[in-house]
Every structure is written in C-alpha cells, then in structure tokens.
Design an enzyme around this catalytic site. Structure first.
Site, PDB file in Angstrom:
ATOM      1  CB  SER A  85       1.559  14.076  10.170  1.00 54.03           C
ATOM      2  OG  SER A  85       2.339  13.232  10.377  1.00 54.03           O
ATOM      3  CE  LYS A 137       6.168 -12.625   5.828  1.00 53.38           C
ATOM      4  NZ  LYS A 137       5.535 -11.795   4.766  1.00 53.38           N
TER       5      LYS A 137
END
Length: 275
Positions: A85, A137
């Site tokens: 990764s 949000k």
C-alpha cells in the site's frame, strides 16, 4: 564550510517502519530525507522498508520527498518484511526495488472502513442528535447509514486517490505498460519472486544486496550509516499510544488484511516454523 564533505562517504540506510501517519510521521520523515539530500557525506541512499502502509496523504508526502532525493543521489528501496500500500508507493521513488523472497509486496489500492453503531445504540436506547450546516458535513458518520448519494461521493473520492496511486506506480515503474500495471493494481499482494515476475520489484535480494548495488552506482565502498527520524520522549510516548489505538481502527485493519492473507498463504506453502 561543510565538514561532512571531508568525512568518509557513506550509503544512508533510512528505516521506514510501521504504519505511515501514526508510528511513522510524514513531517519527521520528509525532514530526514531533505537533510540527507543536503548532506555531502551521503552519496547514495537505501530505503529500508517494513510497513503495511497507512495514510495516502502522508505516503505521497514521503514519496515526493524521496523522489526529490533520488534526483540528487542514487536511491533504491529494499523491502525486508512488508512493502504494501502506502509503503510500496514510497518504494516507487527508488531507481530499483529489492525484496526478500518472503517479503510481501503490492496492495496497490485504496480502502475505507468504518464501524457502524446505529443498531447498537438503538438497542441501548441511545439516540444521536446532530446539528450541522451543509448537507454533507456528517458524511461518513458511524451513527447512521450512508445515503446512496453519499456512497457515490465517497466512491468517487476513493477512485481519485486510487488514480493518483496508479500514476505514481507508472512514474516509478516506467518499464511496465499501462495494461501490466492495471493487471497488478488490484489490491493484491505478492511474495518476492512473484512480485519480481509481475514487475513490482527489480531484484529478489537482501538489504545488503541493495547496499552493494547502490554503492557501486555511486562509486563508493558499501559502508553504511543507519538513519531514522529523531523524536523526543513525548513524541515517542504519544506515538506508541496512538499506534495502539489505531490497531483497532479501520486504517490499520484495512492495510493489514491483505498482508495477513499473504502471510497465511505463505505459511500454507512452506509449512509451520520448525522449533
């Protein structure tokens, strides 16, 4: 006057170990890479990698600093445990990538995980009330299911990070075609020999092999200086606490899933360790 100019030349072996963004802080690591870039004593560099990855943003920050260093001095990567990764992203800054036969390499992909506690709270009789401005949000909240539109936006976000990851692999592995990279950029991990076969690494070899190669490239003796970011006592204590917390969080789980699978496959292939 720079006294380092008169010291015997060395290969800088820079240790990159642990989860990127938690145990391994990008700011500290990039400072070290810049210092090595400016230090006349270090004529060549080996990135000594054993990391399951971590934050994509921190990984790219380190990659860019390593890439800048590689434009100034010969630099290679050596994977001695895990180069998966984000740590594989960093390895792509090297002119060559070495890995042990049993090293785990790859995991080119992006994943996002989060626990959902909505049903648990309901069983406990706990209700979450949210006040917010902006429709998105609280997108990604663990307290409610995501809407279809939020899921689509999150997927788009992950796709953009993945696209950048693949671009970095293409920069670091120019000998591979776009089709070859697409074939290995699936989140899979490979052991050393297979990683070389598919083009993720250049050489199956040890850290010493990497040092010998890069020293010859720089025209110096293969004598080394092992370097790691300097951290104060408070940072060490806090870093360990944060790492322990992250072990139960999504980031650590996500980057270790593929690694643990590869380790299980390796044990199945070679048998249990002998006492």
């Amino acid at each position: 006057m720079d006294l380092n100019t008169y010291l015997p030349p060395r290969v800088a072996v820079i240790e990159l170990s642990g989860v990127i963004g938690v145990k391994l802080h990008a700011r500290e690591f990039t400072h070290l890479l810049r210092a090595v870039r400016e230090n006349a004593r270090y004529k060549a560099v080996v990135l000594d990698i054993d990391s399951p990855g971590g934050s994509p943003y921190a990984s790219e920050d380190i990659y860019l600093a390593a890439r800048a260093l590689a434009r100034r001095k010969p630099l290679v990567a050596a994977v001695r445990g895990v180069g998966a990764s984000g740590s594989y992203m960093v390895a792509c800054a090297g002119e060559r990538i070495f890995a042990l036969p049993s090293a785990v390499v790859g995991s080119i992909g992006v994943i996002s995980l989060r626990p959902m506690v909505e049903d648990l709270l309901a069983k406990l009789g706990v209700e979450m009330r949210v006040a917010k401005t902006g429709d998105y949000k609280d997108m990604g909240s663990i307290f409610r299911a995501a809407t279809a539109e939020e899921q689509a936006r999150e997927q788009q976000f992950l796709d953009e990070i993945y696209t950048r990851f693949v671009e970095i692999v293409r920069e670091g592995r120019p000998q591979l075609s776009a089709e070859q990279i697409d074939a290995i950029a699936t989140g899979e991990v490979f052991l050393g020999a297979k990683a070389r076969e598919v083009g993720l690494i250049d050489e199956v070899g040890s850290l010493d092999d990497a040092v010998e190669w890069v020293a010859a490239r720089a025209g110096i003796d293969p004598k080394t200086a092992v370097l790691r970011p300097k951290r104060g006592l408070a940072q060490l204590v806090l870093g360990r606490a944060a790492a322990a917390m992250l072990d139960s969080a999504a980031l650590a789980v996500a980057d270790r899933v593929a690694v643990e699978l590869a380790e299980r496959l390796h044990r199945a292939a070679v048998g249990p360790p002998r006492s």
